[in-house]
Scaffold this motif. Structure first.
Motif, PDB file in Angstrom:
ATOM      1  N   MET A  92      12.789  -9.642   7.566  1.00 36.95           N
ATOM      2  CA  MET A  92      12.218  -8.648   6.681  1.00 36.95           C
ATOM      3  C   MET A  92      11.798  -7.552   7.275  1.00 36.95           C
ATOM      4  O   MET A  92      11.907  -7.558   8.740  1.00 36.95           O
ATOM      5  CB  MET A  92      10.900  -9.103   6.171  1.00 36.95           C
ATOM      6  CG  MET A  92      10.086  -9.698   6.689  1.00 36.95           C
ATOM      7  SD  MET A  92       8.709 -10.343   5.913  1.00 36.95           S
ATOM      8  CE  MET A  92       7.287 -10.604   7.111  1.00 36.95           C
ATOM      9  N   LEU A  93      11.562  -6.301   6.939  1.00 42.28           N
ATOM     10  CA  LEU A  93      11.301  -5.174   7.506  1.00 42.28           C
ATOM     11  C   LEU A  93       9.915  -5.081   7.762  1.00 42.28           C
ATOM     12  O   LEU A  93       8.989  -5.842   7.289  1.00 42.28           O
ATOM     13  CB  LEU A  93      11.844  -4.110   6.440  1.00 42.28           C
ATOM     14  CG  LEU A  93      13.123  -3.746   6.144  1.00 42.28           C
ATOM     15  CD1 LEU A  93      13.200  -2.518   5.244  1.00 42.28           C
ATOM     16  CD2 LEU A  93      13.979  -3.612   7.375  1.00 42.28           C
ATOM     17  N   GLU A  94       9.565  -4.141   8.590  1.00 44.29           N
ATOM     18  CA  GLU A  94       7.941  -3.772   9.054  1.00 44.29           C
ATOM     19  C   GLU A  94       7.257  -3.683   7.875  1.00 44.29           C
ATOM     20  O   GLU A  94       7.543  -2.904   7.095  1.00 44.29           O
ATOM     21  CB  GLU A  94       7.828  -3.058  10.278  1.00 44.29           C
ATOM     22  CG  GLU A  94       6.626  -2.759  10.732  1.00 44.29           C
ATOM     23  CD  GLU A  94       6.412  -1.784  11.884  1.00 44.29           C
ATOM     24  OE1 GLU A  94       5.376  -1.124  11.840  1.00 44.29           O
ATOM     25  OE2 GLU A  94       7.351  -1.773  12.482  1.00 44.29           O
ATOM     26  N   GLY A  95       6.165  -4.306   7.738  1.00 45.88           N
ATOM     27  CA  GLY A  95       5.339  -3.800   6.491  1.00 45.88           C
ATOM     28  C   GLY A  95       5.869  -4.059   5.204  1.00 45.88           C
ATOM     29  O   GLY A  95       5.427  -3.766   4.144  1.00 45.88           O
ATOM     30  N   GLN A  96       6.878  -4.866   4.855  1.00 44.70           N
ATOM     31  CA  GLN A  96       7.427  -5.235   3.849  1.00 44.70           C
ATOM     32  C   GLN A  96       6.654  -5.946   2.600  1.00 44.70           C
ATOM     33  O   GLN A  96       6.597  -5.672   1.515  1.00 44.70           O
ATOM     34  CB  GLN A  96       8.897  -5.865   3.912  1.00 44.70           C
ATOM     35  CG  GLN A  96       9.702  -5.904   2.607  1.00 44.70           C
ATOM     36  CD  GLN A  96      11.073  -6.814   2.794  1.00 44.70           C
ATOM     37  OE1 GLN A  96      11.481  -6.922   3.947  1.00 44.70           O
ATOM     38  NE2 GLN A  96      11.619  -6.853   1.671  1.00 44.70           N
ATOM     39  N   TYR A  97       5.751  -6.719   3.310  1.00 45.53           N
ATOM     40  CA  TYR A  97       5.155  -7.763   2.155  1.00 45.53           C
ATOM     41  C   TYR A  97       3.434  -7.727   2.742  1.00 45.53           C
ATOM     42  O   TYR A  97       2.814  -8.101   1.918  1.00 45.53           O
ATOM     43  CB  TYR A  97       5.483  -9.176   2.244  1.00 45.53           C
ATOM     44  CG  TYR A  97       6.878  -9.589   1.990  1.00 45.53           C
ATOM     45  CD1 TYR A  97       7.068  -9.173   0.585  1.00 45.53           C
ATOM     46  CD2 TYR A  97       7.840  -9.662   2.586  1.00 45.53           C
ATOM     47  CE1 TYR A  97       8.612  -9.446  -0.011  1.00 45.53           C
ATOM     48  CE2 TYR A  97       9.013 -10.019   2.386  1.00 45.53           C
ATOM     49  CZ  TYR A  97       9.552  -9.793   0.898  1.00 45.53           C
ATOM     50  OH  TYR A  97      10.838 -10.007   0.599  1.00 45.53           O
ATOM     51  N   ALA A  98       3.231  -7.282   3.724  1.00 41.61           N
ATOM     52  CA  ALA A  98       1.955  -7.207   4.468  1.00 41.61           C
ATOM     53  C   ALA A  98       1.531  -6.189   5.052  1.00 41.61           C
ATOM     54  O   ALA A  98       2.236  -5.529   5.782  1.00 41.61           O
ATOM     55  CB  ALA A  98       1.657  -8.601   5.200  1.00 41.61           C
ATOM     56  N   HIS A  99       0.128  -5.766   5.196  1.00 44.58           N
ATOM     57  CA  HIS A  99      -0.496  -4.896   5.966  1.00 44.58           C
ATOM     58  C   HIS A  99      -1.691  -5.218   6.302  1.00 44.58           C
ATOM     59  O   HIS A  99      -2.539  -5.995   5.871  1.00 44.58           O
ATOM     60  CB  HIS A  99      -0.497  -3.512   5.205  1.00 44.58           C
ATOM     61  CG  HIS A  99       0.637  -2.965   4.384  1.00 44.58           C
ATOM     62  ND1 HIS A  99       1.247  -3.366   3.237  1.00 44.58           N
ATOM     63  CD2 HIS A  99       1.664  -2.390   4.863  1.00 44.58           C
ATOM     64  CE1 HIS A  99       2.355  -2.842   2.906  1.00 44.58           C
ATOM     65  NE2 HIS A  99       2.625  -2.086   3.971  1.00 44.58           N
ATOM     66  N   GLY A 100      -2.114  -4.336   7.544  1.00 49.59           N
ATOM     67  CA  GLY A 100      -3.310  -4.882   8.079  1.00 49.59           C
ATOM     68  C   GLY A 100      -3.551  -6.030   8.805  1.00 49.59           C
ATOM     69  O   GLY A 100      -2.612  -6.506   9.755  1.00 49.59           O
ATOM     70  N   LEU A 101      -4.802  -6.490   8.888  1.00 51.94           N
ATOM     71  CA  LEU A 101      -5.088  -7.963   9.259  1.00 51.94           C
ATOM     72  C   LEU A 101      -4.622  -9.095   8.338  1.00 51.94           C
ATOM     73  O   LEU A 101      -5.170  -9.230   7.645  1.00 51.94           O
ATOM     74  CB  LEU A 101      -6.424  -8.108   9.771  1.00 51.94           C
ATOM     75  CG  LEU A 101      -6.980  -6.992  10.589  1.00 51.94           C
ATOM     76  CD1 LEU A 101      -8.439  -7.042  10.961  1.00 51.94           C
ATOM     77  CD2 LEU A 101      -6.224  -7.201  12.190  1.00 51.94           C
ATOM     78  N   THR A 102      -3.597  -9.832   9.109  1.00 50.79           N
ATOM     79  CA  THR A 102      -3.038 -11.096   7.885  1.00 50.79           C
ATOM     80  C   THR A 102      -3.277 -12.472   8.295  1.00 50.79           C
ATOM     81  O   THR A 102      -2.360 -13.199   8.005  1.00 50.79           O
ATOM     82  CB  THR A 102      -1.577 -10.417   7.724  1.00 50.79           C
ATOM     83  OG1 THR A 102      -1.025 -10.730   8.750  1.00 50.79           O
ATOM     84  CG2 THR A 102      -1.613  -9.235   6.802  1.00 50.79           C
ATOM     85  N   GLY A 156      -9.560  -4.852   7.234  1.00 48.98           N
ATOM     86  CA  GLY A 156      -8.715  -5.305   6.079  1.00 48.98           C
ATOM     87  C   GLY A 156      -7.504  -5.460   6.203  1.00 48.98           C
ATOM     88  O   GLY A 156      -6.725  -5.352   7.093  1.00 48.98           O
ATOM     89  N   GLY A 157      -6.826  -6.215   5.068  1.00 44.97           N
ATOM     90  CA  GLY A 157      -5.648  -6.516   5.120  1.00 44.97           C
ATOM     91  C   GLY A 157      -4.985  -7.246   3.773  1.00 44.97           C
ATOM     92  O   GLY A 157      -5.818  -7.378   2.816  1.00 44.97           O
ATOM     93  N   ASN A 158      -3.806  -7.401   3.553  1.00 40.96           N
ATOM     94  CA  ASN A 158      -3.146  -7.825   2.211  1.00 40.96           C
ATOM     95  C   ASN A 158      -1.756  -8.110   2.506  1.00 40.96           C
ATOM     96  O   ASN A 158      -1.121  -7.750   3.410  1.00 40.96           O
ATOM     97  CB  ASN A 158      -3.410  -6.738   1.275  1.00 40.96           C
ATOM     98  CG  ASN A 158      -2.194  -5.522   1.421  1.00 40.96           C
ATOM     99  OD1 ASN A 158      -0.985  -5.576   1.524  1.00 40.96           O
ATOM    100  ND2 ASN A 158      -2.879  -4.121   1.495  1.00 40.96           N
TER     101      ASN A 158
END
Length: 158
Positions: free
Chosen positions: A57-67, A131-133
């Protein structure tokens, strides 16, 4: 059968059935958790392991921040909501969902447990400041043209 339910602090009396998996934290506050349930487990295996499969997958495709996700076994709850969360029983582990580019997929396994007819887990983000998601559509069955991604239960000596 796999049944995810998102629990959202902004809608504390409702649950949001899947196939969407979501977790979110803003600063120190959890905002969204997910409860994932596998049922029925019928082939009489003794050991079951919850796992998440990630494709390339590409960078940041499904998640951002602290995960960093924490995964807990929970008691059965037919309609969990933010205000009616299932009881966390046992931690089965932590894993960091990638926010970076993944050139080859991976399968993250958590602690194996004795199989039960139905197994439920709560997934939330860990508590470092920030934050993260993570948001994804659980697609392990493989839609035409879509890479398999998401949660599964591995039965047997996996």
């Amino acid at each position: 059968m796999f049944n995810p339910r998102a629990l959202d602090s902004n809608n504390p009396h409702n649950h949001f059935p899947g196939p969407r998996f979501a977790v979110n934290r803003e600063g120190d506050d959890q905002k969204v958790k997910s409860v994932i349930t596998f049922q029925p487990l019928m082939n009489r295996e003794k050991t079951c392991t919850v796992a998440i499969k990630i494709p390339a997958m590409l960078e940041g495709q499904y998640a951002h921040g602290l995960t960093t996700m924490e995964v807990w076994t929970v008691d059965r709850s037919e309609t969990p909501t933010w205000d009616n969360q299932p009881h966390k029983d046992q931690s089965v582990g932590k894993a960091t969902f990638p926010t970076w580019e993944v050139q080859q997929g991976w399968l993250q396994r958590f602690m194996p447990l004795d199989c039960e007819e139905q197994m439920s887990y709560m997934v939330e983000l860990s508590y470092p400041k920030g934050g993260g998601n993570i948001i994804l559509w659980n697609q392990l069955m493989g839609k035409q043209g879509a890479p398999p991604i998401g949660w599964r239960i591995l039965q047997g000596g996996c």
